[in-house]
Motif scaffolding. Structure first.
Motif, PDB file in Angstrom:
ATOM      1  N   VAL A 181      32.712  28.684   2.107  1.00 46.50           N
ATOM      2  CA  VAL A 181      33.996  28.002   1.691  1.00 46.50           C
ATOM      3  C   VAL A 181      34.084  26.654   2.217  1.00 46.50           C
ATOM      4  O   VAL A 181      33.724  26.561   3.573  1.00 46.50           O
ATOM      5  CB  VAL A 181      35.031  28.933   2.026  1.00 46.50           C
ATOM      6  CG1 VAL A 181      36.512  28.118   1.580  1.00 46.50           C
ATOM      7  CG2 VAL A 181      34.967  30.309   1.373  1.00 46.50           C
ATOM      8  N   SER A 182      34.417  25.726   1.677  1.00 47.98           N
ATOM      9  CA  SER A 182      34.828  24.291   2.338  1.00 47.98           C
ATOM     10  C   SER A 182      36.100  23.984   1.646  1.00 47.98           C
ATOM     11  O   SER A 182      36.580  24.036   0.727  1.00 47.98           O
ATOM     12  CB  SER A 182      33.663  23.447   1.934  1.00 47.98           C
ATOM     13  OG  SER A 182      33.405  23.243   0.277  1.00 47.98           O
ATOM     14  N   GLU A 183      36.590  22.820   2.372  1.00 50.75           N
ATOM     15  CA  GLU A 183      37.678  22.111   1.909  1.00 50.75           C
ATOM     16  C   GLU A 183      37.471  20.947   0.890  1.00 50.75           C
ATOM     17  O   GLU A 183      36.307  20.327   1.037  1.00 50.75           O
ATOM     18  CB  GLU A 183      38.204  21.509   3.019  1.00 50.75           C
ATOM     19  CG  GLU A 183      39.106  22.467   4.101  1.00 50.75           C
ATOM     20  CD  GLU A 183      39.607  21.686   5.079  1.00 50.75           C
ATOM     21  OE1 GLU A 183      38.881  21.234   6.226  1.00 50.75           O
ATOM     22  OE2 GLU A 183      40.811  21.817   5.090  1.00 50.75           O
ATOM     23  N   ARG A 184      38.349  20.635   0.060  1.00 47.60           N
ATOM     24  CA  ARG A 184      38.208  19.812  -0.902  1.00 47.60           C
ATOM     25  C   ARG A 184      39.504  18.691  -0.966  1.00 47.60           C
ATOM     26  O   ARG A 184      40.570  19.666  -1.008  1.00 47.60           O
ATOM     27  CB  ARG A 184      37.753  20.305  -2.267  1.00 47.60           C
ATOM     28  CG  ARG A 184      37.900  19.361  -3.665  1.00 47.60           C
ATOM     29  CD  ARG A 184      37.445  19.961  -4.874  1.00 47.60           C
ATOM     30  NE  ARG A 184      37.929  19.164  -5.955  1.00 47.60           N
ATOM     31  CZ  ARG A 184      37.541  19.521  -7.231  1.00 47.60           C
ATOM     32  NH1 ARG A 184      36.854  20.738  -7.207  1.00 47.60           N
ATOM     33  NH2 ARG A 184      38.105  19.042  -8.349  1.00 47.60           N
ATOM     34  N   PRO A 185      39.615  17.785  -1.118  1.00 49.09           N
ATOM     35  CA  PRO A 185      40.762  16.916  -1.346  1.00 49.09           C
ATOM     36  C   PRO A 185      41.403  17.487  -2.579  1.00 49.09           C
ATOM     37  O   PRO A 185      40.763  17.445  -3.456  1.00 49.09           O
ATOM     38  CB  PRO A 185      40.423  15.405  -1.331  1.00 49.09           C
ATOM     39  CG  PRO A 185      39.226  15.436  -0.679  1.00 49.09           C
ATOM     40  CD  PRO A 185      38.569  16.706  -0.820  1.00 49.09           C
ATOM     41  N   PHE A 186      42.931  17.240  -2.780  1.00 54.38           N
ATOM     42  CA  PHE A 186      43.637  17.736  -3.731  1.00 54.38           C
ATOM     43  C   PHE A 186      43.379  16.368  -4.473  1.00 54.38           C
ATOM     44  O   PHE A 186      43.565  15.245  -4.134  1.00 54.38           O
ATOM     45  CB  PHE A 186      44.828  18.062  -3.386  1.00 54.38           C
ATOM     46  CG  PHE A 186      45.907  18.677  -4.593  1.00 54.38           C
ATOM     47  CD1 PHE A 186      45.662  19.856  -4.462  1.00 54.38           C
ATOM     48  CD2 PHE A 186      46.562  17.729  -5.487  1.00 54.38           C
ATOM     49  CE1 PHE A 186      46.591  20.666  -5.597  1.00 54.38           C
ATOM     50  CE2 PHE A 186      47.215  18.537  -6.743  1.00 54.38           C
ATOM     51  CZ  PHE A 186      47.209  19.788  -6.560  1.00 54.38           C
ATOM     52  N   PRO A 187      43.312  16.642  -5.960  1.00 57.13           N
ATOM     53  CA  PRO A 187      43.223  15.486  -6.978  1.00 57.13           C
ATOM     54  C   PRO A 187      44.505  14.618  -6.886  1.00 57.13           C
ATOM     55  O   PRO A 187      45.520  15.185  -6.723  1.00 57.13           O
ATOM     56  CB  PRO A 187      43.208  16.443  -8.069  1.00 57.13           C
ATOM     57  CG  PRO A 187      42.570  17.670  -7.983  1.00 57.13           C
ATOM     58  CD  PRO A 187      43.203  18.016  -6.743  1.00 57.13           C
ATOM     59  N   GLU A 188      44.290  13.427  -6.821  1.00 60.01           N
ATOM     60  CA  GLU A 188      45.582  12.427  -7.023  1.00 60.01           C
ATOM     61  C   GLU A 188      45.671  12.253  -8.488  1.00 60.01           C
ATOM     62  O   GLU A 188      44.992  12.074  -9.286  1.00 60.01           O
ATOM     63  CB  GLU A 188      45.029  11.157  -6.197  1.00 60.01           C
ATOM     64  CG  GLU A 188      44.896  11.477  -4.776  1.00 60.01           C
ATOM     65  CD  GLU A 188      45.915  11.767  -4.166  1.00 60.01           C
ATOM     66  OE1 GLU A 188      47.169  11.538  -4.689  1.00 60.01           O
ATOM     67  OE2 GLU A 188      45.886  12.294  -2.882  1.00 60.01           O
TER      68      GLU A 188
END
Length: 239
Positions: free
Chosen positions: A232-239
């Protein structure tokens, strides 16, 4: 008891045996802390990337399908983003029980581990110009879902009169999606979580490790379904 002591014990035993816990798919946390119980159905890879693929996968799975079972059957690794924002149709229940977005290409699958929104899986398919197609499925899924049901679920609420969905109260610029002719499907603006509401991955892992399955079995099952079966990794939320 919380998970932290016996996670350490399991990892120590795995290391001592020089194996991977029986072929598990453990990621950063090591091997799974429980056996995987739900798998993609035959003919599916566990990587749905739009609403219709989610429906098809659910319809092919043995019934009933719970939210943890659905998440368990998804292909790893997971990329996610979490928020403690409580002002939502699917609100977080504080930072220990955030709203968690799991991304599959342009599809966001949103779940919460506790609260009124726990039986719901919200789906958002990213479109151009910061907009997304919205859909929602109520669990457990006990029978075959009509293809239009995830869209109808957002329009049948008593707070919606006439055109539109429950999402339209917060997500501005709601309009019909002309590419979907079998259901009243709507696109609207995406709302990235506020930075102050962000719940980082280390905190989520802490909440999972310290979940007491005897006291909160449903909450812990949700955390297990997200974290116990692979990277599991983090991903920025789409802008």
């Amino acid at each position: 008891m919380t998970r932290a002591p016996w996670i350490a014990l399991i990892l120590a035993l795995v290391a001592a045996c020089g194996g991977d816990g029986g072929g598990g798919e453990g990621g950063d946390m090591g091997s799974p802390i429980r056996p995987r119980t739900c798998y993609p159905p035959e003919g599916f890879d566990g990587h749905p990337t739009d609403v219709e693929q989610v429906v098809a996968m659910l319809n092919a799975m043995p019934k009933p399908v719970t939210v943890p079972c659905f998440l368990d059957a998804l292909q790893r690794p997971f990329e996610l983003n979490a928020t403690s924002n409580t002002f939502s149709a699917q609100p977080a229940f504080g930072p220990n029980n955030p709203r968690i977005f799991i991304f599959r290409d342009k599809l966001a699958i949103a779940v919460v581990t506790k609260g009124d929104g726990r039986p719901l899986v919200e789906l958002g398919l990213e479109r151009a110009h910061g907009r997304s197609l919205k859909a929602e499925i109520e669990f457990p899924v006990e029978a075959e879902l009509p293809l239009e049901q995830p869209y109808l679920h957002l329009t049948e609420d008593e707070t919606v009169s006439g055109e539109g969905t429950t999402c339209g109260f917060c997500h501005l610029g709601e309009s019909r999606d002309p590419s979907i002719d079998f259901a009243p499907a709507y696109v609207s603006s995406m709302i990235p979580p506020a930075p102050n509401d962000r719940v980082d991955l280390d905190y989520l892992l802490w909440a999972w490790e310290n979940c007491d399955p005897d006291a909160e079995p449903d909450r812990c099952a949700m955390f297990d379904a997200i974290f116990a079966q692979g990277e599991v990794s983090e991903r920025p939320f789409p802008e």
